[in-house]
Motif scaffolding. Structure first.
Motif, short mmCIF file in Angstrom:
data_model
loop_
_atom_site.label_atom_id
_atom_site.label_comp_id
_atom_site.label_asym_id
_atom_site.label_seq_id
_atom_site.Cartn_x
_atom_site.Cartn_y
_atom_site.Cartn_z
N ASP A 1 -32.19 9.08 58.39
CA ASP A 1 -33.38 9.68 57.78
C ASP A 1 -33.47 9.35 56.29
N ASP A 2 -32.32 9.42 55.62
CA ASP A 2 -32.30 9.10 54.19
C ASP A 2 -32.63 7.63 53.97
N HIS B 1 -36.39 7.06 54.43
CA HIS B 1 -37.21 7.52 53.31
C HIS B 1 -36.98 6.68 52.05
N ALA C 1 -39.13 3.72 52.65
CA ALA C 1 -40.54 4.11 52.53
C ALA C 1 -40.93 4.28 51.07
N ASN C 2 -40.05 4.86 50.26
CA ASN C 2 -40.33 5.04 48.84
C ASN C 2 -40.53 3.70 48.13
N ALA D 1 -38.63 -0.03 57.19
CA ALA D 1 -38.53 1.41 57.45
C ALA D 1 -38.86 1.72 58.91
N GLY E 1 -40.38 11.81 61.28
CA GLY E 1 -41.25 11.67 60.12
C GLY E 1 -42.06 10.40 60.07
#
Length: 823
Positions: free
Chosen positions: A217-218, A221, A224-225, A232, A243
């Motif tokens: 998950d980290d 993200h 994605a950032n 991703a 998510g």
């Protein structure tokens, strides 16, 4: 010591260098060390995800070329064949390069073409872990394996540089087996140096032996950032990250921009059922299904969802997936539920296809405004292309050309990289300009097409291929045109067959191959009942054209049917085409009123046709001269086309005049008040000329053109391209002036007046272009004047780094600066 020795071997090797060794043997270090200012490195690295996917491989090539050049040369979403062809075409200007491929076993098709194409003066490197047994190596080639790359003990000692003892060095060397990366890693670990990173095309990457424990998950993200949407999504699918639904819009846009429809579809199918039923995810899944022709497998699921949910965008997408009589109502329902760029775009598309009215224009403009306000750049370009196509369809050819040009500018300004959308805009621009007769500068636009077999049959490419053929047809190359038309006829599906058949029939008729044209048309006529009604007009039109030359009277019913269908769906192109041919038949029968009514049916299309448009939708000037004169009411003026050419047209018929007579016409055209014999002699021959010589020349010209005496002046209305250029410059219309400026005025002329006026006109155009700061104007003029460094440098300043032409312009600037010895 080790690296220098292997580099020397590679640089001196004959032919292609082939590595068959894992990365631990130091291949990435060798490749990256080959990069130099004189021979920049273009490095492609393939992974298992790229295997067998020509579009994914093309994207790798696009990224590699962009990294080396600093700006894109071509974009995403087309097979690698396209990118390689673009690179080869511009190699003389951009190169030479070192072309390197690693992970070769996952890019065999690319390597095969890379080795077969002519990359003169380019060093080529291919790295495999293992060479497939059925892969043929090129001749000559030089192969290096682990034994050739293995470090000697002396080389290991040299690397350690006395930092380790002899025993430690020997232990490290023996434990590693002499593999460069292993020796280096163990050596650095022994000295407590930071972890080793190995070179890669996108920068240093972690060593294969390093592992990281980061929660999925980290990791998702974090990617994605950084807007690494494709990477991703791969993580999200593998680890079923809930998510992902919140990021599906930019993820979908990224996959579509890169043309990775098949990969996106496969990954979406791997999502858990709960995620797949999320509305936004289902929308993108259906979009991907349409792109890979799998929408029927998802249709039941989509229908079931729509029964219980409004889902406006999904509803509009469902309506457009299989266009039919009820599709408009479904799309309208979606728009009434919610106006978004997507719902409005798809509704506008259906209105254009089935009605072709101005209502579609209004809807598409509304969609465009919404997409601009919401910052959806990919929608802006897509809708711009739709608008241009639609306006052309309803006979607003000039407006279509303006919108195509605007769309192309938006593509560059917004940093879009979807190559097919760019080519679509170029195709729209070229076709609309062919219709309105703005051929000047079109050759530069058409050069952007690099057609390879891998593009045949790709949706939207059929229009581009057809336009290539159209350009060849109107520029007097019917045999080349026929080859493009044959590509479409061979590769398009049945629903688009009438469109392809019409092109092919026109090409065959132009070459006077009437029997072949009739055979194709008869075949198409029998297939028409299985095609969509909006496209059937093309089939009837094809049969009418094939029949009209041997038996004009028998062709009339087919032209009438094509006109009826064209009016029903407001297709101004086929309506104009059928009306011109029908009017010709009526004139052959001396039925002037019917001919006039036939032409009136096709307004506004005929009213916007230029010279090349008449040729494209009608036929040769010999066949359609009477039709044109009927439309214009009187004979058109004499036309002097002397910029980069030597052509005189009177009553639409070309007159072959020798250079001296063309010089005389130019001088008289530029002196409407008239000149006496001595003045004419001075302008033509210079000091000491004999007026009696001019008198003899005037006498020869009078056999073709009416000329008054005392003073000598033209006694017939005329148009001249060089005078039009001057008028446009006087009004500040630099773009229009440049479009007419095909080249120097009568380039072979040495007449004193012509030479002086030619230089003056070119300099006026040059200064106007520089003052305009218009990138389009500057690059076109720079290409025509070729060696003008000031123009090329001014062009570079105006271009966006996203523009594929930036790299070429920058290379040309550097080339000229070297030629002129400017630092």
């Amino acid at each position: 010591m080790w690296l220098e020795a292997r580099l020397k071997i590679v640089k001196e090797a004959p032919g292609v260098v082939i590595f068959e060794a894992d990365d631990v043997w130091g291949v990435p270090d060798i490749i990256t060390s080959l990069d130099s200012e004189q021979n920049p490195l273009i490095w492609l690295q393939f992974t298992p995800d790229h295997f067998g996917d020509p579009i994914a491989q093309g994207n790798v090539l696009a990224d590699a070329v962009k990294k080396t050049l600093g700006s894109p040369l071509f974009g995403y979403g087309l097979p690698f064949h396209f990118g390689l062809s673009v690179l080869v075409r511009h190699l003389e200007l951009l190169g030479p390069f070192t072309l390197a491929v690693s992970g070769g076993e996952y890019g065999l098709e690319v390597i095969d073409e890379l080795l077969r194409k002519e990359f003169s003066a380019c060093r080529r490197i291919v790295a495999f872990s293992r060479i497939p047994s059925d892969f043929g190596l090129p001749t000559p080639c030089f192969t290096l394996g682990p034994e050739d790359l293995k470090m000697t003990l002396d080389e290991a000692v040299w690397m350690a540089d006395s930092a380790l003892s002899q025993e430690e060095i020997r232990r490290v060397w023996q434990e590693s087996g002499g593999a460069y990366e292993s020796v280096k890693r163990q050596y650095r670990a022994g000295l407590d140096f930071p972890s080793l990173y190995k070179p890669a095309p996108i920068g240093n990457s972690s060593s294969a032996s390093q592992t990281f424990e980061i929660p999925p998950d980290d990791f998702f993200h974090a990617l994605a950032n950084r807007k690494l949407w494709i990477e991703a999504f791969e993580i999200a699918v593998e680890h079923h990250i809930e998510g992902v639904k919140d990021f599906i819009e930019p993820i979908g846009a990224a996959y579509f921009e890169r043309g990775l429809f098949q990969r996106f579809w496969e990954l979406l199918c791997c999502l858990p059922t709960k995620l797949r039923r999320h509305e936004a995810v289902l929308f993108w899944m259906y979009s991907a299904a349409i792109a890979v022709n799998q929408h029927r497998t998802l249709a039941t699921e989509v229908r079931a969802y729509l029964e219980h949910h409004d889902a406006p965008e999904l509803r509009a997408l469902y309506a457009s997936a299989t266009p039919n009589a009820s599709s408009k109502a479904l799309a309208k329902q979606a728009v009434e539920a919610k106006e978004t760029p997507v719902t409005l775009r798809l509704y506008g598309f259906l209105l254009s296809v089935f009605e072709g009215t101005e209502d579609a224009t209004e809807v598409l403009l509304k969609a465009l405004n919404l997409s601009e306000m919401s910052g959806q750049d990919h929608e802006v370009v897509t809708i711009g292309n739709l608008l241009s196509s639609h306006l052309c369809r309803i006979g607003r050819f000039r407006a279509a050309a303006h919108w195509a040009e605007w769309t192309l500018e938006q593509f560059y300004r917004r940093g879009s990289r979807e190559e097919l959308r760019r080519l679509e805009a170029i195709g729209n621009l070229a076709f609309s300009r062919l219709l309105i007769g703005r051929l000047a500068g079109l050759e530069d636009i058409v050069q952007d097409f690099v057609l390879t077999p891998s593009l045949y049959g790709i949706p939207s490419m059929e229009g581009i291929i057809s336009t290539m053929g159209d350009y060849m047809l109107v520029t007097g190359k019917p045999s080349k045109a026929l080859r493009f038309y044959q590509i479409n006829f061979k590769h398009l599906p049945l629903q688009q067959a009438p469109f392809a058949a019409l092109d092919l029939v026109r090409g065959l008729v132009c070459l006077k191959q009437y029997e072949s044209a009739l055979e194709i048309a008869e075949r198409m006529l029998s297939l028409l009942p299985a095609t969509m009604e909006p496209l059937q007009a093309y089939g009837y039109l094809a049969y009418g054209i094939a029949t009209t030359y041997p038996q004009p009277t028998e062709a009339k019913p087919y032209f009438l049917r094509a006109i009826e269908l064209s009016k029903k769906i407001c297709n101004a192109v086929t309506l104009t085409q059928a009306s011109l041919h029908l009017a010709r038949i009526y004139l052959l029968e001396d039925r002037f009123e019917e001919a006039q009514r036939s032409l009136s049916n096709a307004e506004p299309g005929i009213g916007e046709l230029g010279e090349s448009g008449w040729l494209l939708l009608g036929g040769s000037n010999d066949d359609f001269r009477d039709v044109r004169m009927l439309w214009n009411g009187t004979s058109v003026p004499m036309q002097l086309i002397f910029l980069g050419d030597q052509q005189v047209r009177i009553d639409f018929e070309s007159s072959d005049l020798r250079l001296r007579l063309c010089e005389l016409l130019t001088i008289l055209a530029l002196h409407p008040e008239g000149l006496d014999g001595e003045e004419l002699a001075l302008h033509l021959y210079g000091d000491g000329a004999n007026p009696s010589t001019v008198k003899a020349t005037i006498s020869k010209l009078r056999g073709r053109v009416a000329i008054d005496s005392r003073p000598y002046r033209l006694a017939v209305p005329f148009e001249a391209d060089f005078i039009e250029v001057e008028r446009h410059l006087g009004r500040g219309n630099v773009r229009e002036a440049l479009e007419l400026y095909r080249g120097p005025l009568l380039p072979k002329s040495q007449a004193p007046f012509i030479v002086e006026y030619r230089e003056q006109l070119e300099e006026n155009l040059r200064q106007s272009a520089l003052l305009s700061g218009d990138a389009k104007v500057l690059i076109q003029l720079a290409q025509r004047l070729e060696d003008d460094l000031v123009l090329w440098e001014a062009t570079k300043k105006t271009l966006s780094h996203y523009d594929p032409q930036y790299s070429l312009v920058n290379a040309r600037v550097n080339q000229l600066r070297r030629a002129y010895n400017i630092n």
